[in-house]
Design a protein around this motif. Structure first.
Motif, PDB file in Angstrom:
ATOM      1  N   ARG A   1       5.114 -13.135 -25.258  1.00  0.00           N
ATOM      2  CA  ARG A   1       4.524 -11.925 -25.821  1.00  0.00           C
ATOM      3  C   ARG A   1       3.558 -11.312 -24.804  1.00  0.00           C
ATOM      4  NH1 ARG A   1       3.314 -11.409 -31.287  1.00  0.00           N
ATOM      5  NH2 ARG A   1       5.429 -12.060 -31.661  1.00  0.00           N
TER       6      ARG A   1
ATOM      7  N   ARG B   1       5.331  -9.598 -22.064  1.00  0.00           N
ATOM      8  CA  ARG B   1       5.905  -8.340 -22.495  1.00  0.00           C
ATOM      9  C   ARG B   1       4.830  -7.259 -22.496  1.00  0.00           C
ATOM     10  NH1 ARG B   1       9.121  -9.791 -27.532  1.00  0.00           N
ATOM     11  NH2 ARG B   1      10.484 -10.970 -26.169  1.00  0.00           N
TER      12      ARG B   1
ATOM     13  N   TRP C   1       4.855  -3.853 -20.414  1.00  0.00           N
ATOM     14  CA  TRP C   1       4.690  -2.560 -21.082  1.00  0.00           C
ATOM     15  C   TRP C   1       3.556  -1.746 -20.459  1.00  0.00           C
ATOM     16  CZ3 TRP C   1       6.483   1.113 -23.937  1.00  0.00           C
ATOM     17  CH2 TRP C   1       7.531   0.855 -24.815  1.00  0.00           C
TER      18      TRP C   1
ATOM     19  N   HIS D   1      24.246  -9.592 -23.320  1.00  0.00           N
ATOM     20  CA  HIS D   1      22.813  -9.705 -23.621  1.00  0.00           C
ATOM     21  C   HIS D   1      22.054 -10.259 -22.417  1.00  0.00           C
ATOM     22  CE1 HIS D   1      19.217 -11.623 -25.479  1.00  0.00           C
ATOM     23  NE2 HIS D   1      19.195 -10.468 -26.112  1.00  0.00           N
TER      24      HIS D   1
ATOM     25  N   LYS E   1      19.173  -8.420 -20.314  1.00  0.00           N
ATOM     26  CA  LYS E   1      17.881  -9.083 -20.137  1.00  0.00           C
ATOM     27  C   LYS E   1      17.418  -8.963 -18.683  1.00  0.00           C
ATOM     28  CE  LYS E   1      17.237 -13.638 -20.052  1.00  0.00           C
ATOM     29  NZ  LYS E   1      17.606 -14.960 -20.565  1.00  0.00           N
TER      30      LYS E   1
ATOM     31  N   TYR F   1      15.154  -0.064 -24.489  1.00  0.00           N
ATOM     32  CA  TYR F   1      14.330  -0.953 -25.314  1.00  0.00           C
ATOM     33  C   TYR F   1      15.018  -1.236 -26.642  1.00  0.00           C
ATOM     34  CZ  TYR F   1      10.154  -1.461 -22.520  1.00  0.00           C
ATOM     35  OH  TYR F   1       9.282  -1.829 -21.555  1.00  0.00           O
TER      36      TYR F   1
ATOM     37  N   TYR G   1      18.022  -3.439 -26.180  1.00  0.00           N
ATOM     38  CA  TYR G   1      17.707  -4.838 -25.933  1.00  0.00           C
ATOM     39  C   TYR G   1      17.142  -5.523 -27.178  1.00  0.00           C
ATOM     40  CZ  TYR G   1      15.769  -9.003 -23.836  1.00  0.00           C
ATOM     41  OH  TYR G   1      15.470 -10.304 -23.538  1.00  0.00           O
ATOM     42  N   TYR G   2      16.121  -4.889 -27.755  1.00  0.00           N
ATOM     43  CA  TYR G   2      15.465  -5.558 -28.885  1.00  0.00           C
ATOM     44  C   TYR G   2      16.278  -5.466 -30.170  1.00  0.00           C
ATOM     45  CZ  TYR G   2      11.311  -6.380 -26.161  1.00  0.00           C
ATOM     46  OH  TYR G   2      10.447  -6.832 -25.217  1.00  0.00           O
TER      47      TYR G   2
ATOM     48  N   TRP H   1      19.313  -6.098 -30.562  1.00  0.00           N
ATOM     49  CA  TRP H   1      20.575  -6.848 -30.455  1.00  0.00           C
ATOM     50  C   TRP H   1      20.936  -7.581 -31.753  1.00  0.00           C
ATOM     51  CZ3 TRP H   1      22.342  -6.247 -25.354  1.00  0.00           C
ATOM     52  CH2 TRP H   1      23.660  -6.671 -25.156  1.00  0.00           C
TER      53      TRP H   1
ATOM     54  N   TRP I   1      19.358  -7.174 -34.737  1.00  0.00           N
ATOM     55  CA  TRP I   1      19.223  -6.249 -35.862  1.00  0.00           C
ATOM     56  C   TRP I   1      20.495  -5.419 -36.050  1.00  0.00           C
ATOM     57  CZ3 TRP I   1      16.942  -0.862 -35.044  1.00  0.00           C
ATOM     58  CH2 TRP I   1      16.870  -0.183 -36.275  1.00  0.00           C
TER      59      TRP I   1
ATOM     60  N   HIS J   1      15.796 -18.885 -29.102  1.00  0.00           N
ATOM     61  CA  HIS J   1      15.450 -17.480 -29.175  1.00  0.00           C
ATOM     62  C   HIS J   1      16.666 -16.631 -28.807  1.00  0.00           C
ATOM     63  CE1 HIS J   1      13.377 -13.732 -28.610  1.00  0.00           C
ATOM     64  NE2 HIS J   1      13.979 -13.626 -27.453  1.00  0.00           N
ATOM     65  N   GLY J   2      16.755 -15.471 -29.361  1.00  0.00           N
ATOM     66  CA  GLY J   2      17.829 -14.550 -29.006  1.00  0.00           C
ATOM     67  C   GLY J   2      19.164 -15.130 -29.420  1.00  0.00           C
TER      68      GLY J   2
END
Lengths: 250, 596
Positions: free
Chosen positions: B5, B8, B12, B96, B100, B154, B157-158, B160, B162, B581-582
């Motif tokens: 986090r 990231r 950002w 993916h 990444k 973004y 990627y994020y 994926w 959802w 994760h992922g």
């Protein structure tokens, strides 16, 4: 027979054979600079050949490994330990020792021409210009013949009576006079390019053609504009080459 | 905060800062333009290394990163679509994984871009003012595109997890959209660079004549767009493959090895397919440069840059040899491939000879004695190899051979069960030979015609090769549909040297890009904008090739150091929680099967 099966032996043979062919098979001998490039490629290819699959790689590495570690190969090992350094030393010597010869040099043989030149106080375009004498097809023969005369009077000493660069003076000149029969000279140049080279000669070469040691004279004070265009026509006519045309922008 | 986090957040913030800096820099440039130009110096000197070197290094780095983040998503989305349509999870995983990587490199790209802009505004104010006077409207488009691109990627990627299942099509759409945006960014930036090379749409004094479109649509714009687009795919492929190789070599389990072996293979496959068409795009670009200005064309091909093309030939030769070698090594993992080993020496011979012909210089380096023996600076025999006819022939044969390698690889573990297989194969071989014959015929015939005709021949050669590729593939695909298998590919069972080859290919290609960038910029010689705005700075000389090679090498090394660092950062999130994760990493045949 089984000796030739060994990848190691094959590899050595291929490299040796390639060297012999490149060094002695090309006449006149190819310059060293080119042979070096070629041998590097051969060497890479051989490495790939011996390692392209596992069996072959094993067969290649086998003799090397056994020479390095097998007790029975002690003598070979000792011999190599002496011979290899000597060879390397000899190589270093050949590289470092001074020779009376001037070092090999790279000069741009065909530098970019200027867009236009000053010819006897008049501006002449080079870029995009065709030989003006060609417009008049009828007098082609006349012009080519006049060009031939100019050639014999002025150029033959260097460029030779076969236009192959083997004139009487040629052996003394470095770089040697251009061989007009060669597909890599006038056959790939526009006539206007030749006009520039003949008018301005070696002294008119641009920066990228350093060192400026070309013996090609500048003819602008001795030949007229027409004579130069004529001799150009003669060069192409006599060698059977076609001048390169300018590409038209679309 | 979890380390991921935190990272990231750093990314950002850095990214936002980059954008902000860029906007501010553009805005500060504007008043300068409005003011009396005399108040601003034309140049400022960058400390120690000088402005030119600073701009060069940053521009090259920026381009490397940009090429990567534009190239990878192109095939990432294609791979995602393949995974979506075939419902094969490993493709989705790979896609993916690729995004990444892109994602990790995103903010660095933006930062480098901002830095580059800074350098222009600060050290080349007059030049930048001039560029702004022409291209100002495009700056806004560029900035907007960049924002849109960032947010799409973004989301891509994020989103994926959802946007999976029935919503997958939206996700794929996002991927496509981010590619469209990315390509548009490239195209806008290219208009600036190409304008500097081949300015158009301006008056004698350099002012814009009509709309900015005239300046954008200059001679080299389209060819560069195409050339860079394709090259970016190659570049992205090689870097992704190198990443996979790196992971392969570090892998501790068989599954991991299998997975990254496969990823490396796909990366290399992508790179190779795009690479095969790259020479044609480059050829078109060369032609356009000639058409724009003959002098420039000759400077590029025959003048002081002629040796640059020899280096280029050597690098491309290495790329050809390397990718074929990788394919041959890859056959090790395919049961049944042994029957094709016997072709390797022949293919290798063609490649080696083609390589030699291509690397034969036109302006030879000769000693006086050698020149005497040759009777001129042109070698009567090697001279034939120094000209375009020979080189085009060599390249086309090398492309055909590489394609043959690939075809053999494809069928290594498959035996066709179609009744017409013999006819099919006969036609395929026929296509290869006919194409080779056409290539050689026009290659030789080229020596007997004038050069303007000869130039046209390369089109026939290219056509023959592409035609053969198309024909062979149209037969190959149905021929091996439902084929009998001689065994599954044992992913991961490939000698380690193959992975070093992948890394070598990536480094070579990056270096090659640097070299070609030098060529593209260098032919402007002492002009900022060719024929319009002279370079009057202290750096207004075109550096020698050796110097350029050193700079390119250093920048390439820095690039790889940065990439390694970024990938390492990206890998941190996986530490100690494999698959947690992922997307869970799928098993790939060859690794142990127990997590299926």
């Amino acid at each position: 027979m089984s000796l030739f099966r060994s990848r190691f032996v094959q590899a050595v043979l291929i490299v040796a054979l390639a060297f012999v062919v490149l060094r002695f098979g090309i006449r006149p001998p190819a310059p060293w600079s080119v042979i070096k490039i070629y041998m590097t490629v051969v060497f890479l290819a051989v490495l790939i050949y011996v390692s392209a699959d596992a069996d072959s790689w094993r067969s290649f590495v086998g003799p090397i490994r056994s020479t390095l570690v097998d007790p029975s190969r002690r003598l070979v090992r000792a011999a190599l330990a002496i011979v290899l350094p000597i060879l390397l030393g000899y190589y270093a010597y050949t590289q470092a020792a001074a020779t009376p010869e001037a070092p090999a040099e790279l000069r741009a043989v065909h530098p970019a021409p200027p867009g236009s030149i000053q010819f006897r106080g008049k501006e002449i375009n080079i870029s995009g210009v065709e030989n003006p004498l060609r417009r008049d097809q009828a007098s082609f023969k006349k012009h080519a013949a006049a060009g031939g005369e100019t050639y014999i009077k002025n150029c033959v000493y260097c460029h030779g009576d076969n236009l192959d660069g083997h004139g009487q003076f040629a052996p003394a000149l470095s770089p040697p006079p251009a061989d007009f029969q060669d597909p890599g000279t006038i056959a790939m140049l526009q006539e206007a390019y030749l006009f520039w080279r003949i008018a301005k000669g070696g002294p008119g070469l641009p920066r990228e053609s350093t060192p400026w040691n070309s013996a090609m004279p500048a003819w602008e004070d001795r030949l007229t504009e027409e004579q130069i265009w004529q001799v150009i026509m003669y060069l192409y006519d006599a060698t059977g080459q076609q001048p390169r045309r300018w590409e038209t922008a679309h | 905060m979890r380390p991921l986090r935190a990272l990231r957040w750093v990314a950002w913030t850095a990214f936002a800062a980059g954008i902000l800096v860029a906007v501010v820099a553009v805005l500060t440039a504007l008043p300068a333009y409005a003011q009396d130009a005399a108040q601003e110096p034309a140049y400022r000197a960058f400390p120690v290394i000088g402005s030119r070197l600073a701009v060069w290094a940053v521009a090259q780095l920026h381009l490397n990163f940009a090429a990567f983040i534009l190239g990878v998503p192109i095939f990432a989305v294609i791979i995602e679509i393949i995974g979506w349509r075939t419902r094969d999870a490993r493709y989705d995983w790979l896609s993916h994984e690729l995004v990444k990587l892109t994602f990790a490199a995103f903010s660095t790209t933006a930062l480098l871009g901002a830095l580059l802009l800074f350098l222009f505004v600060g050290y080349y104010p007059k030049f930048w003012t001039y560029m702004t006077s022409i291209f100002f409207p495009t700056y806004w488009i560029y900035a907007l595109l960049f924002f849109a691109e960032t947010f799409t990627v973004y989301l891509w990627y994020y989103g994926w997890d959802w946007l999976s299942g029935s919503k997958k099509w939206i996700h794929v759409g996002l991927g496509v959209l981010s590619n469209l945006l990315g390509t548009s960014i490239l195209v806008v930036a290219n208009s600036w660079v190409t304008f500097m090379m081949s300015p158009a749409g301006i008056t004698e004094s350099g002012a814009l004549k009509g709309s900015v479109w005239g300046a954008i649509n200059n001679f080299t714009w389209m060819p560069i767009n195409i050339h860079r687009l394709i090259a970016n795919i190659v570049f992205g492929g090689t870097i992704a493959a190198a990443y996979a190789a790196f992971r392969f070599l570090n892998a501790t389990t068989d599954e991991e090895r299998a997975r990254y072996d496969w990823m490396g293979y796909v990366g290399n496959f992508v790179a190779l397919s795009a690479f095969i068409v790259l020479p044609f795009a480059g050829y078109w670009l060369g032609r356009e440069i000639y058409a724009f200005n003959q002098t420039m064309g000759i400077t590029m091909m025959g003048g002081f840059m002629s040796w640059l093309w020899i280096i280029q030939a050597i690098l491309i030769g290495i790329l050809f040899l390397g990718s074929n070698y990788y394919l041959w090594l890859g056959m090790e993992r395919i049961p049944g491939s042994e029957r094709y080993r016997k072709y390797v020496p022949y293919m290798l011979t063609i490649l080696a000879i083609g390589f030699m012909v291509w690397a034969t210089p036109h302006s030879l380096i000769v000693t006086l004695d050698e020149a005497r023996a040759m009777g001129g600076t042109h070698h009567p025999f090697l001279g034939f190899f120094g000209v375009m006819s020979a080189k085009n022939t060599a390249v086309n044969l090398m492309i055909l051979t590489t394609f043959l390698s690939y075809v053999l690889y494809r069928r290594a573990n498959r035996l066709s069960i179609k009744p017409w297989v013999l006819t099919g194969m006969a036609i395929q071989w026929g296509a290869f030979f006919v194409a080779a014959a056409i290539v050689v015929f026009y290659g030789v015939y080229g020596y007997f015609v004038e050069s303007i005709v000869r130039i046209g021949f390369s089109v026939y050669q290219v056509g023959a090769v592409l035609g053969a590729i198309a024909l062979v593939m149209t037969i190959d695909v149905p021929m091996f549909r439902g084929a009998r298998s001689t065994g599954a590919i044992r992913w991961g069972r490939i000698p380690a040297r193959s992975q070093y080859v992948l890394i070598l290919l990536a480094v070579t290609f990056t270096w090659l890009m640097g070299l070609m960038g030098f060529a593209r910029s260098g032919i402007r010689q002492y002009w900022h904008v060719y024929g319009v705005m002279r370079d009057t700075s202290v750096d207004a000389v075109t550096p020698a090739l050796g110097y350029a090679a050193n700079v390119i090498t250093i920048v390439t090394a820095v690039f790889f150091a940065l990439v390694m660092f970024i990938f390492w950062l990206g890998g941190l999130s996986e530490r100690g929680k494999a698959g947690a994760h992922g997307l869970p990493a799928p098993a790939i045949s060859g690794g142990s099967e127990d997590d299926r």
